[in-house]
Design a protein around this motif. Structure first.
Motif, PDB file in Angstrom:
ATOM      1  N   SER A   1      11.736  13.653  38.685  1.00 12.51           N
ATOM      2  CA  SER A   1      11.702  14.828  38.009  1.00 12.51           C
ATOM      3  C   SER A   1      12.965  15.601  37.902  1.00 12.51           C
ATOM      4  O   SER A   1      13.256  16.745  37.759  1.00 12.51           O
ATOM      5  CB  SER A   1      10.652  15.745  38.433  1.00 12.51           C
TER       6      SER A   1
ATOM      7  N   GLN B   1       7.619  22.082  42.362  1.00 10.37           N
ATOM      8  CA  GLN B   1       8.233  21.097  41.651  1.00 10.37           C
ATOM      9  C   GLN B   1       7.306  19.810  41.386  1.00 10.37           C
ATOM     10  O   GLN B   1       7.009  19.278  40.234  1.00 10.37           O
ATOM     11  CB  GLN B   1       9.492  20.681  42.180  1.00 10.37           C
TER      12      GLN B   1
ATOM     13  N   GLN C   1       3.993  19.994  41.859  1.00  8.42           N
ATOM     14  CA  GLN C   1       2.903  20.569  40.900  1.00  8.42           C
ATOM     15  C   GLN C   1       3.280  20.499  39.391  1.00  8.42           C
ATOM     16  O   GLN C   1       2.684  19.928  38.460  1.00  8.42           O
ATOM     17  CB  GLN C   1       2.691  22.259  41.265  1.00  8.42           C
ATOM     18  N   ASN C   2       4.620  20.902  39.019  1.00  7.81           N
ATOM     19  CA  ASN C   2       5.033  20.779  37.969  1.00  7.81           C
ATOM     20  C   ASN C   2       5.183  19.162  37.298  1.00  7.81           C
ATOM     21  O   ASN C   2       4.716  18.746  36.077  1.00  7.81           O
ATOM     22  CB  ASN C   2       6.401  21.256  37.577  1.00  7.81           C
ATOM     23  N   TYR C   3       5.437  18.457  38.289  1.00  2.27           N
ATOM     24  CA  TYR C   3       5.664  17.035  37.894  1.00  2.27           C
ATOM     25  C   TYR C   3       4.199  16.277  37.555  1.00  2.27           C
ATOM     26  O   TYR C   3       3.899  15.648  36.497  1.00  2.27           O
ATOM     27  CB  TYR C   3       6.229  16.166  39.149  1.00  2.27           C
TER      28      TYR C   3
ATOM     29  N   LYS D   1       1.723  18.304  36.413  1.00  2.00           N
ATOM     30  CA  LYS D   1       1.370  18.729  35.108  1.00  2.00           C
ATOM     31  C   LYS D   1       1.831  18.185  34.027  1.00  2.00           C
ATOM     32  O   LYS D   1       1.223  17.501  32.916  1.00  2.00           O
ATOM     33  CB  LYS D   1       1.655  19.987  35.200  1.00  2.00           C
ATOM     34  N   ASN D   2       3.072  17.569  33.956  1.00  2.00           N
ATOM     35  CA  ASN D   2       3.999  17.148  32.926  1.00  2.00           C
ATOM     36  C   ASN D   2       3.407  15.438  32.896  1.00  2.00           C
ATOM     37  O   ASN D   2       3.321  14.879  31.632  1.00  2.00           O
ATOM     38  CB  ASN D   2       5.309  16.820  33.136  1.00  2.00           C
TER      39      ASN D   2
END
Length: 458
Positions: free
Chosen positions: A209, A234, A236-238, A240-241
């Motif tokens: 990421s 980060q 969590q965002n990874y 999610k994406n």
């Protein structure tokens, strides 16, 4: 061998040659029937393709699995970080440093000693010892407290405590600390340790990421196998994406597979239609061939009946090999006597074995018979050929005279008439006789009857 016997044998061989021609045509029809049967099986075994690609359920299941992995990893990372903060906070306390370190250990030691020796004391004595132990803790703690007061300046400026304080301060200063703290309260987890492989996997996700690791990240990962609040966010965002990308890829893949399946279905329908058309055309061709072969068989058998029924009745044709064998080998002096021997074998229920034995014996005779019997046999073939062709002309005239049939049948009859116009030469008769040398006369007569029955039922 006298001339009469030779002439009669030549005629019976010629009769066998005519039956051999019919047998060859029967074989041609059987081969064509087998092709029809094979095509029928191919058409019947065509199966509409089943969709074996992915569905939205498969995509949702993978997303659900990733949700579970995310929950485990994020919750574990959060609890490990919060547990680390609690430990660092305890390590950073200044007052009663040694009391907090030593007194609990002393109490635990005292309790273990008493509990290990419980059986040696009565109930009241055990209670008294417990009370005395707790009373003695106070005087024992006084020297430790004095030592704490003396050591306070040293503890205050102890390098390890300062490092702990700075680390805890850096964690709490992270912009995402409060969010992670609240997340930990809402998602309780007992994890306090993370395996090396799990740590490496999470580091790989952060690298994928394009996360920029800070000094705090490096220190937490190296010394505590933990991640900073920002790193956890980060991750969590990874996830999610990754889930969104997984869903998009899955939907595209499903669309592609459904399109491929649609093409497969179209190919199946086209192939089925083509195979069905080929099969129907082959059925028409086979019906035409059946009619042609049956007509030719009827034509040849009529010619044989006209030419040779005076020598051997059509009812005795199936015993032709045995008659030739008895007559040719001298076991019978005439065809009539040979037929009497055949009748004797029939009464003794040994006719089938005798016919087969005779067929085997005359097989070699047939292969040498043409050269031995010479031009007389050839003349017999030519005579039979002429009779067959004369009968063929009558058949063609009869077919041309059928005016009441529908156009489709008329078309078939026209084709059959064209085929029947091809004459059968003496060479063809000779070749057929040699080719069918190993086939018994009984079998060839049965084939002739089968073909003739088809023309009668048509």
């Amino acid at each position: 061998m006298n001339e009469k016997k030779k002439e009669e044998l030549e005629k019976m061989y010629a009769l066998r040659a005519g039956l051999s021609v019919i047998s060859e045509k029967y074989d041609d029809l059987i081969k064509d029937n087998n092709i029809v049967h094979k095509m029928q099986i191919e058409v019947s075994q065509l199966k509409k393709p089943n969709y074996k690609g992915e569905t939205i359920y498969d995509v949702d299941k993978r997303v659900a699995d990733m949700n579970h992995n995310e929950s485990v990893l994020i919750d574990s990372s959060t609890q490990i970080l919060l547990h680390l903060c609690k430990e660092l906070k305890d390590e950073n306390k200044l007052f009663f440093y040694f009391v907090r370190k030593c007194v609990p250990s002393i109490i635990d030691f005292f309790q273990d000693v008493i509990l290990d020796n419980t059986s040696d004391f009565s109930g009241s004595l055990w209670l008294i010892l417990m009370i005395l132990g707790y009373i003695l803790i106070v005087p024992i703690s006084i020297p430790i407290i004095i030592f704490d007061i003396i050591a306070f300046p040293f503890i205050l400026f102890k390098p390890s405590r300062l490092r702990i304080r700075n680390l805890l301060k850096a964690i709490k200063k992270d912009k995402n600390y409060e969010y992670i703290k609240q997340w930990g309260k809402n998602h309780p987890n007992d994890s306090t340790y993370m395996y090396d492989n799990t740590v490496k996997s999470l580091i790989g996700m952060l690298e994928d990421s394009e996360y920029k690791f800070t000094k705090l990240d490096n220190k937490l990962i190296k010394e505590y196998k933990a991640f900073s609040p920002t790193a956890i966010v980060q991750l969590q965002n990874y996830f999610k994406n990754a889930k969104e990308l997984m869903k998009q890829i899955g939907e595209v893949k499903i669309a592609q597979q459904k399109e491929e399946f649609k093409i497969q279905c179209e190919d199946y329908e086209r192939n089925k239609k083509e195979k069905q058309c080929q099969y129907e055309r082959k059925i028409d061709s086979n019906n035409q061939l059946t009619l042609l072969v049956s007509t030719e068989s009827q034509t040849i058998s009529n010619a044989l009946k006209t030419t040779y029924s005076s020598i051997l009745d059509i009812r005795d044709w199936e015993n032709l090999d045995l008659v030739i064998y008895y007559y040719e080998t001298g076991r019978a002096d005439s065809i009539k006597e040979a037929l009497q021997l055949v009748d004797l074998e029939r009464r003794n229920n040994n006719l089938m074995n005798c016919i087969q034995q005779a067929s085997n014996e005359i097989s070699s005779s047939i292969k040498t018979g043409i050269s031995e019997l010479g031009s007389a046999m050839i003349q017999g073939f030519e005579s039979l050929s002429a009779q067959i062709n004369a009968q063929r002309i009558q058949t063609i005239d009869a077919l041309n005279g059928l005016k009441s049939l529908n156009s489709k049948v008329n078309k078939n009859l026209v084709e059959i008439s064209k085929e029947l116009n091809t004459s059968i030469s003496q060479q063809q008769l000779s070749n057929a006789l040699l080719a069918k040398a190993n086939v018994s006369s009984k079998q060839m007569v049965e084939q002739m009857k089968t073909l003739n029955s088809k023309i009668k039922s048509a």
